[in-house]
Design a protein around this motif. Structure first.
Motif, short mmCIF file in Angstrom:
data_model
loop_
_atom_site.label_atom_id
_atom_site.label_comp_id
_atom_site.label_asym_id
_atom_site.label_seq_id
_atom_site.Cartn_x
_atom_site.Cartn_y
_atom_site.Cartn_z
N LYS A 333 -8.45 7.00 8.83
CA LYS A 333 -7.74 6.27 7.78
C LYS A 333 -7.90 4.76 7.97
O LYS A 333 -8.34 4.29 9.02
N PHE A 337 -4.17 3.10 3.02
CA PHE A 337 -4.72 4.34 2.47
C PHE A 337 -3.64 5.11 1.72
O PHE A 337 -3.86 5.57 0.59
N GLN A 341 -2.31 5.50 -2.90
CA GLN A 341 -2.01 6.71 -3.68
C GLN A 341 -0.73 6.56 -4.50
O GLN A 341 -0.46 7.40 -5.37
N LYS A 426 -14.85 1.89 2.99
CA LYS A 426 -13.53 2.45 2.68
C LYS A 426 -13.62 3.51 1.59
O LYS A 426 -12.91 4.53 1.64
N LYS A 427 -14.51 3.32 0.64
CA LYS A 427 -14.70 4.33 -0.40
C LYS A 427 -15.23 5.63 0.21
O LYS A 427 -14.78 6.73 -0.14
N ARG A 430 -12.44 7.24 2.10
CA ARG A 430 -11.46 7.83 1.18
C ARG A 430 -11.95 9.19 0.67
O ARG A 430 -11.18 10.15 0.57
#
Length: 534
Positions: A333, A337, A341, A426-427, A430
């Motif tokens: 993570k 993160f 959401q 980070k994408k 994720r």
């Protein structure tokens, strides 16, 4: 007519038998090589290892208490062959003979668990915790204070040297007090004092007193400050009674007020709640520990895991880049993160991450439709020396914008900084975390290393190291990790008899028929003995 046998009083599946048989199979040649021979006879190192393993298994960490058990407990008597080393001998063996050797003992234990089918080393669930040092709690030395006092002392020394230089016109003192000159260190100051002592006849009595004060007061203090900074290294603090310990904020502080305590950052990897690797670090944060930790794992086990799972404390561009370059599937993570959401985060149109980005023409679009054009790239460095590139984008005209108060509070036009490489990483992270496999690992991570830390701290009552120094602390935690793994192995033996035993320990026999036919093979002999014991 015959003396009683201690072994008859110990159950067939008692954990002490597991410890005894496993230690008998460990290679301790590197420890034996440290014994030069001659002089008085020594206790065999294999016996000492058995005593330490079984003591840590039973939550006994004091050498005096271990000595007491050797005289009173039949399990210790049987395990040691009724040898009774005193507490000094036990402590010397633990802190001296095992120094630099604990990694090999631990890796052999892990390899044995791999061959028994308990772990595979393909997946690492990594987490860290802080354990308090044995140092006194209030013997701290802070970098900020040392640098401040050293700077004040330097200014005072420069002023004195400048005054004396103006009075006697010595060439070697001409640069004293020069703003462009480097600060005077202890060696340079000593040379200048020696030069002044050679020309004492040219100095007045007040000046001679100043030279004497420089030698007896300023020079020792300057040496002390330099030594403290050298001991500190890249850290911000250390303890006087354990210079390797760093002051960290403890979650489980005994005073419940969040005070800073001298401590070590302990990192572990787990699989099926067995500890497969550990590391001791002096940095309070987890981010900078991941790469050296994984490199150490590869060195000790001669392989690297296929999958690494960790929490948001390890998410950084440097770590993601390392994992990507080494082709390690990661479920790590990053900060925000979970916040990403949330509905409030997604609906906030002014956040840089929510602005529309035109990749072809390289510009962002604000909620009012204004373009934030590329200005320049800036090279930056993290606190651990990692270089990364940030792109700056600036709006053309924010004056009079009705949404300015919601957008930004700067006086001029809005400027944002974007790390495109970090956004790409980070994408990818994720996507991994939101996948089916990612959901599985995320649900399993809290019951892997965190449960093990709960066992070590709550059940085994290990909340503070007993030894001082980084190398000795590593020995102590290595013994604790081995004891934890031995406890799980003994528990498997004790539960449901041989059925559980075959599931874990008999796996290698079922997979290797040719090997199972050789009853003399040491590993098969160990498995057979453990099977019979259960």
């Amino acid at each position: 007519m015959f003396p009683s046998n201690l072994g008859d009083k110990i159950g067939a599946n008692h954990p002490v038998r597991v410890v005894n048989q496993i230690v008998d199979r460990l290679n301790i040649d590197n420890i034996l090589s440290t014994y030069k021979g001659g002089g008085t006879s020594s206790y065999h190192p294999r016996v000492m290892i058995k005593i330490l393993f079984y003591s840590y298994f039973n939550n006994i960490y004091s050498c005096r208490e271990i000595e007491k058990q050797l005289h009173q407990n039949i399990h210790y008597m049987w395990l040691s062959g009724e040898a009774t080393p005193n507490f000094r001998t036990i402590n010397n063996f633990r802190s001296q003979k095992l120094k630099g050797k604990i990694d090999l003992l631990f890796s052999q234990m892990v390899q044995l668990m791999v061959e028994m089918g308990c772990v595979s080393l393909k997946t690492q669930y990594i987490d860290g915790t802080k354990i308090e040092s044995a140092a006194n709690r209030y013997t701290f030395v802070w970098r900020g204070s040392v640098e401040k006092y050293k700077e004040k002392l330097g200014v005072k020394v420069d002023s004195i040297l400048r005054q004396i230089s103006d009075a006697i016109q010595l060439d070697n003192l001409d640069n004293a007090g020069d703003e462009d000159a480097a600060p005077v260190d202890a060696q340079k100051l000593k040379e200048k004092i020696d030069l002044l002592n050679a020309h004492l006849d040219k100095l007045s009595k007040p000046q001679q007193k100043q030279v004497k004060k420089l030698k007896e007061d300023a020079l020792p203090r300057l040496k002390k400050y330099e030594k403290q900074l050298a001991t500190m290294g890249q850290r911000n603090s250390y303890s006087k009674t354990d210079p390797d310990a760093t002051f960290m904020r403890m979650k489980d502080d005994h005073m419940k007020n969040g005070q800073l305590k001298p401590a070590y950052n302990v990192q572990i990897s787990t699989e099926n709640q067995f500890i497969t690797h550990f590391g001791i670090f002096q940095r309070p944060g987890d981010t900078a520990t991941l790469i050296p930790y994984l490199e150490d794992f590869k060195t000790n086990h001669n392989q690297q895991s296929e999958t690494v799972v960790a929490d948001a404390g390890y998410g950084s561009e440097q770590n993601y880049t390392y994992l990507e370059e080494n082709e390690i599937e990661s479920f790590v993570k990053y900060n925000y993160f979970h916040k990403e959401q949330k509905r409030a985060f997604k609906k906030n149109a002014f956040l840089p991450s929510n602005l529309y980005y035109n990749k072809e023409d390289d510009y962002f679009v604000c909620p009012m439709g204004q373009h934030l054009r590329f200005e320049r790239q800036v090279q930056k460095k993290s606190d651990v020396g990692f270089s990364y590139t940030v792109s700056q984008y600036k709006a053309g005209n924010c004056e009079g914008c009705p949404l300015r108060g919601m957008c930004h509070k700067a006086k001029g036009n809005r400027m944002i900084e974007v790390n495109h490489n970090l956004n790409r990483l980070k994408k990818k992270a994720r996507e991994n975390l939101m996948s089916q496999q990612g959901l599985y690992h995320r649900s399993k991570r809290p019951i892997e290393p965190e449960a093990v830390f709960g066992q070590l701290k709550a059940n085994k009552k290990f909340n503070r190291f007993k030894l001082r120094g980084l190398k000795k602390v590593k020995i102590e935690f290595g013994l604790l990790a081995i004891a934890h793994n031995l406890g799980k192995m003994a528990q498997i033996l004790a539960q449901n008899g041989s059925n559980k035993l075959i599931n874990c320990f008999g796996l290698i026999i079922m997979q290797s028929p040719s090997l199972s036919q050789s009853k003399k093979h040491p590993k098969i002999k160990l498995l057979t003995n453990l099977h019979l014991a259960a």
